[in-house]
Structures are given as C-alpha cells and as structure tokens.
Design an enzyme around this catalytic site. Structure first.
Site, PDB file in Angstrom:
ATOM      1  N   LYS A   9       0.678  -1.433   0.231  1.00 34.33           N
ATOM      2  CA  LYS A   9      -0.164   0.336   0.550  1.00 34.33           C
ATOM      3  C   LYS A   9       0.498   1.664  -0.114  1.00 34.33           C
ATOM      4  O   LYS A   9       1.820   1.163   0.285  1.00 34.33           O
ATOM      5  CB  LYS A   9      -0.757   0.132   1.313  1.00 34.33           C
ATOM      6  N   TYR A  49     -12.490  -1.440  -4.309  1.00 36.12           N
ATOM      7  CA  TYR A  49     -13.081  -2.256  -3.110  1.00 36.12           C
ATOM      8  C   TYR A  49     -14.263  -2.524  -3.019  1.00 36.12           C
ATOM      9  O   TYR A  49     -15.055  -1.958  -1.554  1.00 36.12           O
ATOM     10  CB  TYR A  49     -12.398  -1.379  -2.070  1.00 36.12           C
ATOM     11  N   ASN A 112      -2.400   0.384   7.031  1.00 29.09           N
ATOM     12  CA  ASN A 112      -1.786  -1.582   7.215  1.00 29.09           C
ATOM     13  C   ASN A 112      -0.409  -1.734   6.316  1.00 29.09           C
ATOM     14  O   ASN A 112      -0.412  -3.190   6.520  1.00 29.09           O
ATOM     15  CB  ASN A 112      -2.483  -2.386   7.658  1.00 29.09           C
ATOM     16  N   HIS A 115      -2.206  -5.490   1.383  1.00 25.50           N
ATOM     17  CA  HIS A 115      -3.394  -5.919   0.899  1.00 25.50           C
ATOM     18  C   HIS A 115      -2.827  -7.378   0.544  1.00 25.50           C
ATOM     19  O   HIS A 115      -1.986  -7.428  -0.326  1.00 25.50           O
ATOM     20  CB  HIS A 115      -4.243  -5.293   0.671  1.00 25.50           C
ATOM     21  N   GLU A 126      -9.331  -9.985  -7.907  1.00 24.45           N
ATOM     22  CA  GLU A 126      -8.193  -9.400  -7.914  1.00 24.45           C
ATOM     23  C   GLU A 126      -7.543  -9.217  -9.085  1.00 24.45           C
ATOM     24  O   GLU A 126      -6.676  -7.928  -9.051  1.00 24.45           O
ATOM     25  CB  GLU A 126      -7.930  -9.140  -6.497  1.00 24.45           C
TER      26      GLU A 126
HETATM   27  P1  ATP Z   1      -7.064  -6.387   3.306  1.00 26.85           P
HETATM   28  O1  ATP Z   1      -8.209  -6.884   2.790  1.00 26.85           O
HETATM   29  O2  ATP Z   1      -6.362  -4.879   2.701  1.00 26.85           O
HETATM   30  O3  ATP Z   1      -5.519  -7.500   3.117  1.00 26.85           O
HETATM   31  P2  ATP Z   1      -8.182  -7.294   5.531  1.00 26.85           P
HETATM   32  O4  ATP Z   1      -7.959  -8.618   5.228  1.00 26.85           O
HETATM   33  O5  ATP Z   1      -6.763  -7.758   7.193  1.00 26.85           O
HETATM   34  O6  ATP Z   1      -7.057  -6.843   5.082  1.00 26.85           O
HETATM   35  P3  ATP Z   1     -10.433  -5.753   5.986  1.00 26.85           P
HETATM   36  O7  ATP Z   1     -10.723  -6.580   6.709  1.00 26.85           O
HETATM   37  O8  ATP Z   1     -10.818  -6.692   4.579  1.00 26.85           O
HETATM   38  O9  ATP Z   1      -9.139  -6.156   6.104  1.00 26.85           O
HETATM   39  O10 ATP Z   1     -10.416  -4.187   5.384  1.00 26.85           O
HETATM   40  C1  ATP Z   1      -9.951  -3.715   4.209  1.00 26.85           C
HETATM   41  C2  ATP Z   1      -9.043  -2.723   4.755  1.00 26.85           C
HETATM   42  O11 ATP Z   1      -9.654  -1.594   5.148  1.00 26.85           O
HETATM   43  C3  ATP Z   1      -8.377  -2.729   5.359  1.00 26.85           C
HETATM   44  O12 ATP Z   1      -6.572  -3.507   5.044  1.00 26.85           O
HETATM   45  C4  ATP Z   1      -7.632  -1.458   6.195  1.00 26.85           C
HETATM   46  O13 ATP Z   1      -6.557  -0.887   5.102  1.00 26.85           O
HETATM   47  C5  ATP Z   1      -9.176  -1.044   6.176  1.00 26.85           C
HETATM   48  N1  ATP Z   1      -9.300  -0.964   7.331  1.00 26.85           N
HETATM   49  C6  ATP Z   1     -10.023  -2.003   7.950  1.00 26.85           C
HETATM   50  N2  ATP Z   1     -11.059  -1.607   8.830  1.00 26.85           N
HETATM   51  C7  ATP Z   1     -10.810  -0.499   8.704  1.00 26.85           C
HETATM   52  C8  ATP Z   1     -10.956   0.902   9.969  1.00 26.85           C
HETATM   53  N3  ATP Z   1     -11.878  -0.454  11.385  1.00 26.85           N
HETATM   54  N4  ATP Z   1     -10.207   1.945  10.096  1.00 26.85           N
HETATM   55  C9  ATP Z   1     -10.017   2.396   8.739  1.00 26.85           C
HETATM   56  N5  ATP Z   1      -9.526   1.014   7.839  1.00 26.85           N
HETATM   57  C10 ATP Z   1     -10.189   0.133   8.031  1.00 26.85           C
HETATM   58 MG    MG Z   2      -9.860  -8.378   3.480  1.00 27.44          MG
END
Ligand code: ATP
Ligand code: MG
Length: 145
Positions: A9, A49, A112, A115, A126
C-alpha cells in the site's frame, strides 16, 4: 499450486519498504510471478474495494489507496492465500503477531502496509483487475528452491 494477490500500500511504497516486504514474501516460500507499480485512479480503487462499499471506512480507504503508487503482485505457492495472510498479520497492527509484516511496518489499522486476498476465488478476481495472462510468469513456479 495456488495464486494470491498482494498490494504493498502507499505507506509501504512511500517509506521505501518494497524490498523488505518482498523479502518476507520470498522467505515464506512464495514466488512473485508478476509485479508492477501502479497509481490507481479513484474509480479503480472504488471498484477494487467494492465489497467494502457499505463499511464506514470505505471512502477513507479509497482516498488512502490513491494517495500514492502501490506495488501490485501475484504470488504463487502451496496454500499461497493462507501463507500470505499468515505473514501479513492481523488487520490492526496492534493485534498482529510479532515478526509479521503488519507488526513490523504498519502505521495504523488503515495504513497497514499490505493487502492480501482472503480466498482463492477473490484472488482470481483481484488479479484480473491488474494483470493480463501474458504478464504472469508461470515457469518460475517450476524452479525448485
Ligand atoms: P486487506 O483486505 O487489505 O488485506 P484485511 O483483509 O486484513 O485487509 P479488511 O477487513 O478486508 O482487512 O479491510 C480492508 C482494509 O480496510 C484494511 O486492510 C484496512 O486498510 C482498512 N480498514 C479495515 N478496517 C478499518 C477500520 N476500522 N478503519 C479504517 N480502515 C480500516
Ligand atoms: Mg480483506
């Protein structure tokens, strides 16, 4: 052999962490079979997304993902989806296990660093957002370690 999709990211690219993140991916035994830098448009980020469209952080997430270039990659190996989720660590870096990419590098739950696909089916979808068949090197997966 399974494929998964990875994004380093904007916070990872901005802080020069591409090499360190890819090193962890390779150390986990995954092969990088396609990779490139892209700077997404708002429309591309919103489409990528789409599954999170109803979540409260959707707009913030899309804005963040277009704030700079990202490194998109295809990773291959046995159980690639689970192996990559494992080394990424929990979404919230405060809960991520020691030694994981997010524990070491992530700034916050939003920024974070990486992804990774959450299933093989989603990985295929994707990957198709960013790569055509000709951009993926299949022969690499046949090289033994
Ligand atoms: P990713 O899909 O990025 O691999 P993930 O599967 O661990 O991460 P998801 O629940 O799919 O998490 O959320 C997608 C992304 O949205 C997260 O990686 C983060 O960048 C963002 N995100 C998730 N929860 C929050 C939150 N509470 N506040 C802000 N951003 C969030
Ligand atoms: Mg995810």
């Amino acid at each position: 052999m399974e494929k998964t999709f990875s994004i380093i990211k904007p916070d990872g690219v901005r802080r020069n962490l591409i090499g360190q993140v890819l090193a962890k991916i390779e150390q986990a035994g995954l092969r990088i079979t396609a990779t490139k830098l892209v700077h997404m448009t708002k429309e591309q980020a919103e489409k990528f997304y789409e599954i999170h469209a109803k979540r409260p952080f959707y707009q913030e997430l899309c804005e963040y993902m277009i704030s700079g270039p990202v490194l998109v990659s295809v990773l291959e190996g046995p159980n690639a989806v689970a192996v990559y989720r494992d080394i990424m660590g929990a979404t919230n870096p405060a809960q991520a296990e020691k030694g994981t990419i997010r524990a070491e590098f992530a700034l916050s739950i939003g920024e974070n660093t990486v992804h990774g696909s959450d299933s093989s089916e989603n990985a295929k979808i994707e990957i198709s957002h960013f790569f055509s068949e000709i951009e993926m090197v299949n022969s690499l997966t046949k090289i033994s370690h």
